[in-house]
Design a protein around this motif. Structure first.
Motif, short mmCIF file in Angstrom:
data_model
loop_
_atom_site.label_atom_id
_atom_site.label_comp_id
_atom_site.label_asym_id
_atom_site.label_seq_id
_atom_site.Cartn_x
_atom_site.Cartn_y
_atom_site.Cartn_z
N GLY A 51 -90.75 -80.47 87.58
CA GLY A 51 -90.04 -81.58 86.68
C GLY A 51 -91.09 -82.62 86.31
O GLY A 51 -91.01 -83.43 85.51
N VAL A 52 -92.09 -82.87 87.28
CA VAL A 52 -93.13 -83.93 87.05
C VAL A 52 -94.21 -83.56 86.36
O VAL A 52 -94.84 -84.25 85.43
N TYR A 66 -88.84 -87.00 93.74
CA TYR A 66 -89.49 -86.34 92.72
C TYR A 66 -89.37 -87.11 91.63
O TYR A 66 -90.48 -87.29 90.68
N HIS A 67 -88.41 -87.73 91.08
CA HIS A 67 -88.14 -88.48 89.82
C HIS A 67 -89.15 -89.56 89.63
O HIS A 67 -89.62 -89.94 88.36
N SER A 68 -89.76 -90.33 90.62
CA SER A 68 -90.71 -91.21 90.45
C SER A 68 -91.95 -90.95 91.02
O SER A 68 -92.78 -91.96 91.47
N GLN A 83 -89.03 -78.70 92.21
CA GLN A 83 -89.00 -79.93 91.92
C GLN A 83 -90.16 -80.59 91.22
O GLN A 83 -89.98 -81.39 90.37
#
Length: 148
Positions: free
Chosen positions: A119-120, A61-63, A116
């Motif tokens: 967050g993006v 998710y972070h990328s 999740q």
């Protein structure tokens, strides 16, 4: 004739006010939504969903690309809405104990995935901002109506 002319002037002023309102708040009025007429009313989108084999369990998710995340969010929101309608979650008489356990579990997973993805995408913050602006517009309209 003067009465007809005055009525026409009032109508033109009203049209102008409507256009000004739209142009001022076009960002709010043009927001895409996923709860529209095409939103599913059953759980068909998750009929073949395998709980243990979902790519979203381990997705980075972070990328994640924001456009991909927005598309995934739209599909997951539609699927979760379909499950909600199928289960009757929106009704007061909804009983968590007697509801379909598989669908409840999938609903919970979809909610986690959406959290999740938020967050993006920042969807929740954007929605809160739009709600705040909409409340302000409504307050302005009500104040204008009350002053008449």
């Amino acid at each position: 004739m003067a009465l007809l002319s005055a009525g026409h002037a009032v109508e033109l002023k009203r049209q102008y006010a409507d256009r000004e309102l739209v142009s001022t708040y076009i960002d709010i009025l043009a927001v895409e939504h996923t709860q529209g007429e095409d939103s599913p009313t059953n759980a068909n989108l998750v009929d073949d969903f395998r709980i243990g084999q979902s790519l979203l369990h381990t997705a980075p998710y972070h990328s994640m690309n924001k456009d991909w995340a927005l598309a995934a969010e739209e599909v997951l929101t539609a699927a979760r809405h379909g499950i909600s309608v199928c289960l009757g979650i929106q009704f007061e008489r909804f009983n968590h104990e007697t509801a379909n356990k598989r669908l409840l579990h999938i609903h919970g997973l979809l909610t986690q995935y959406l959290d999740q993805l938020d967050g993006v995408t920042g969807t929740k913050a954007a929605q809160a901002y739009r709600d705040q602006l909409a409340d302000r517009v409504i307050d302005e309209i009500l104040a204008e109506e009350a002053s008449r």
